[in-house]
Design a protein around this motif. Sequence first.
Motif, PDB file in Angstrom:
ATOM      1  N   ALA A 159      14.408  54.247  34.833  1.00  0.00           N
ATOM      2  CA  ALA A 159      14.082  54.721  33.481  1.00  0.00           C
ATOM      3  C   ALA A 159      12.778  54.093  32.988  1.00  0.00           C
ATOM      4  N   GLN A 160      12.552  52.859  33.388  1.00  0.00           N
ATOM      5  CA  GLN A 160      11.301  52.196  33.003  1.00  0.00           C
ATOM      6  C   GLN A 160      10.119  52.882  33.693  1.00  0.00           C
ATOM      7  N   ARG A 161      10.300  53.192  34.969  1.00  0.00           N
ATOM      8  CA  ARG A 161       9.206  53.813  35.729  1.00  0.00           C
ATOM      9  C   ARG A 161       8.915  55.237  35.250  1.00  0.00           C
ATOM     10  N   HIS A 162       9.967  55.985  34.936  1.00  0.00           N
ATOM     11  CA  HIS A 162       9.775  57.409  34.613  1.00  0.00           C
ATOM     12  C   HIS A 162       9.394  57.663  33.158  1.00  0.00           C
ATOM     13  N   PHE A 163       9.955  56.884  32.230  1.00  0.00           N
ATOM     14  CA  PHE A 163       9.617  57.191  30.839  1.00  0.00           C
ATOM     15  C   PHE A 163       9.447  55.944  29.969  1.00  0.00           C
ATOM     16  N   GLY A 164       9.165  54.824  30.629  1.00  0.00           N
ATOM     17  CA  GLY A 164       8.763  53.622  29.899  1.00  0.00           C
ATOM     18  C   GLY A 164       9.871  52.931  29.138  1.00  0.00           C
ATOM     19  N   TYR A 165      11.119  53.161  29.569  1.00  0.00           N
ATOM     20  CA  TYR A 165      12.241  52.528  28.850  1.00  0.00           C
ATOM     21  C   TYR A 165      12.253  51.009  29.030  1.00  0.00           C
ATOM     22  N   GLU A 166      12.362  50.312  27.922  1.00  0.00           N
ATOM     23  CA  GLU A 166      12.699  48.881  27.912  1.00  0.00           C
ATOM     24  C   GLU A 166      13.834  48.766  26.911  1.00  0.00           C
ATOM     25  N   PRO A 167      14.840  47.931  27.180  1.00  0.00           N
ATOM     26  CA  PRO A 167      15.922  47.808  26.201  1.00  0.00           C
ATOM     27  C   PRO A 167      15.373  47.405  24.834  1.00  0.00           C
ATOM     28  N   LEU A 168      15.904  48.032  23.803  1.00  0.00           N
ATOM     29  CA  LEU A 168      15.450  47.714  22.445  1.00  0.00           C
ATOM     30  C   LEU A 168      16.160  46.457  21.935  1.00  0.00           C
ATOM     31  N   PHE A 169      17.385  46.246  22.418  1.00  0.00           N
ATOM     32  CA  PHE A 169      18.201  45.117  21.966  1.00  0.00           C
ATOM     33  C   PHE A 169      18.380  44.143  23.131  1.00  0.00           C
ATOM     34  N   SER A 170      18.070  42.874  22.879  1.00  0.00           N
ATOM     35  CA  SER A 170      18.299  41.850  23.912  1.00  0.00           C
ATOM     36  C   SER A 170      19.806  41.664  24.066  1.00  0.00           C
TER      37      SER A 170
END
Length: 366
Positions: free
Chosen positions: A338-349
């Motif tokens: 998800a990070q590679r395809h659409f830049g997802y980083e978790p919003l909540f630690s």
Amino acid sequence: MAECTEVAELVYLVTGGCGFLGEHIVRMLLEREPRLRELRVFDLHLSPWLEELKTGPVQVTAIQGDVTQAHEVAAAVSGAHVVIHTAGLVDVFGRVTPETIFKVNVQGTRNVIEACVQMGTRCLVYTSSMEVVGPNIKGQPFYRGNENTPYEAMHKHPYPQSKAQAERLVLEANGRKVRGGLPLVTCALRPTGIYGEGHQIMRDFYRQGLRLGGWLFRAVPASVEHGRVYVGNVAWMHVLVARELEQRAVLMGGQVYFCYDQSPYKSYEDFNMEFLGPCGLRLVGTRPLLPHWLLVFLAALNALLQCLLRPLVLYAPLLNPYTLAVANTTFTVSTNKAQRHFGYEPLFSWEDSRARTILWVQGSAQ
Ligand SMILES: NC(=O)c1ccc[n+]([C@@H]2O[C@H](COP(=O)([O-])OP(=O)(O)OC[C@H]3O[C@@H](n4cnc5c(N)ncnc54)[C@H](O)[C@@H]3O)[C@@H](O)[C@H]2O)c1
Ligand SMILES: C[C@@H](CO)CCC[C@@H](C)[C@H]1CC[C@H]2[C@@H]3[C@H](O)C=C4C[C@@H](O)CC[C@]4(C)[C@H]3CC[C@]12C
């Protein structure tokens, strides 16, 4: 004809928008999707909290409807640019019949796809589940796997079967021409076990622990890893996917993404204790207190009682052969797709997810 890119102000439809995950998606869209003009929330049962959302700048339209009714779905989809299809029957306890599960999860999804095609809606995001992969009926571990990890997906239970069929329909629909001639772009998100504010099973464990004087009893070996992901991060993934899907249609269309964040790998019960512990509960035993064969026997007994009692009363305890097998089989994911395809980083630690969940559990004692 509705197109995502050429219109500055977008109309989104969230099916199942009043459920546990659906509510988080709805709130996240309102907070973090600046291009939103109208948000349609479609659900069999509309929740009262929707009213308070109607006073903001985005038009929130509540639609009471049933995904199994094609005409209701088509009316709700008409004019929407993006559909997030989260509605589903999540039942692994035998509360509803297999026929109903298939009708809602499979026929409901078929109706959503056909509505997108008929109405010219181009972007469809489907909330799938880790269960479309496993654990399988052989109880084989899936240890920190990703979307490409080979695994024999074999299901007997109606819930995973129906989710797998629905996911296949959604992925096969990618590229179909919608009204106006442009291609439909679809993808599926596969959360592992979701936790967070509104998680009913967590609340049930908490209340059960309180009834037992603050004690819970270990039933699953601590070495069995169970994948969990915070509801806010799952919602955030949906928002990001929906935002990027049309622009990155070639890369993302027809793809599946596991939902992941920094939640630690633990057994189902040890993970729950991250929240229930600070709320005053204790988990007894470093190893399961009952031998596995006895749990298998009790689970089978519960299944038998459910059958026998069905004409008189609904008996649907948490423990049955299926839930025992899922809880007892390692299934965890480790991926960055998800990070590679659409830049997802978790919003909540993890710390934030944990703190928010503890607060909610503490307030859910009644
Ligand atoms: N909870 C989890 O751990 C988990 C994990 C992976 C995937 N999922 C998937 O996420 C989705 C949401 O799950 P949830 O945990 O929020 O469940 P939920 O039961 O809280 O929410 C589902 C929503 O769908 C609605 N719905 C059910 N039948 C409907 C119908 N016929 N027409 C319209 N609406 C209908 C319900 O009223 C409810 O509001 C489901 O598709 C589920 O398969 C959940
Ligand atoms: C043996 C019991 C002693 O404490 C514990 C039983 C726990 C079970 C009720 C749950 C263990 C794993 C859960 C499932 C998992 O987290 C993933 C899921 C996928 C999702 O799509 C729907 C929910 C679920 C099937 C979830 C349901 C509850 C468990 C089986």
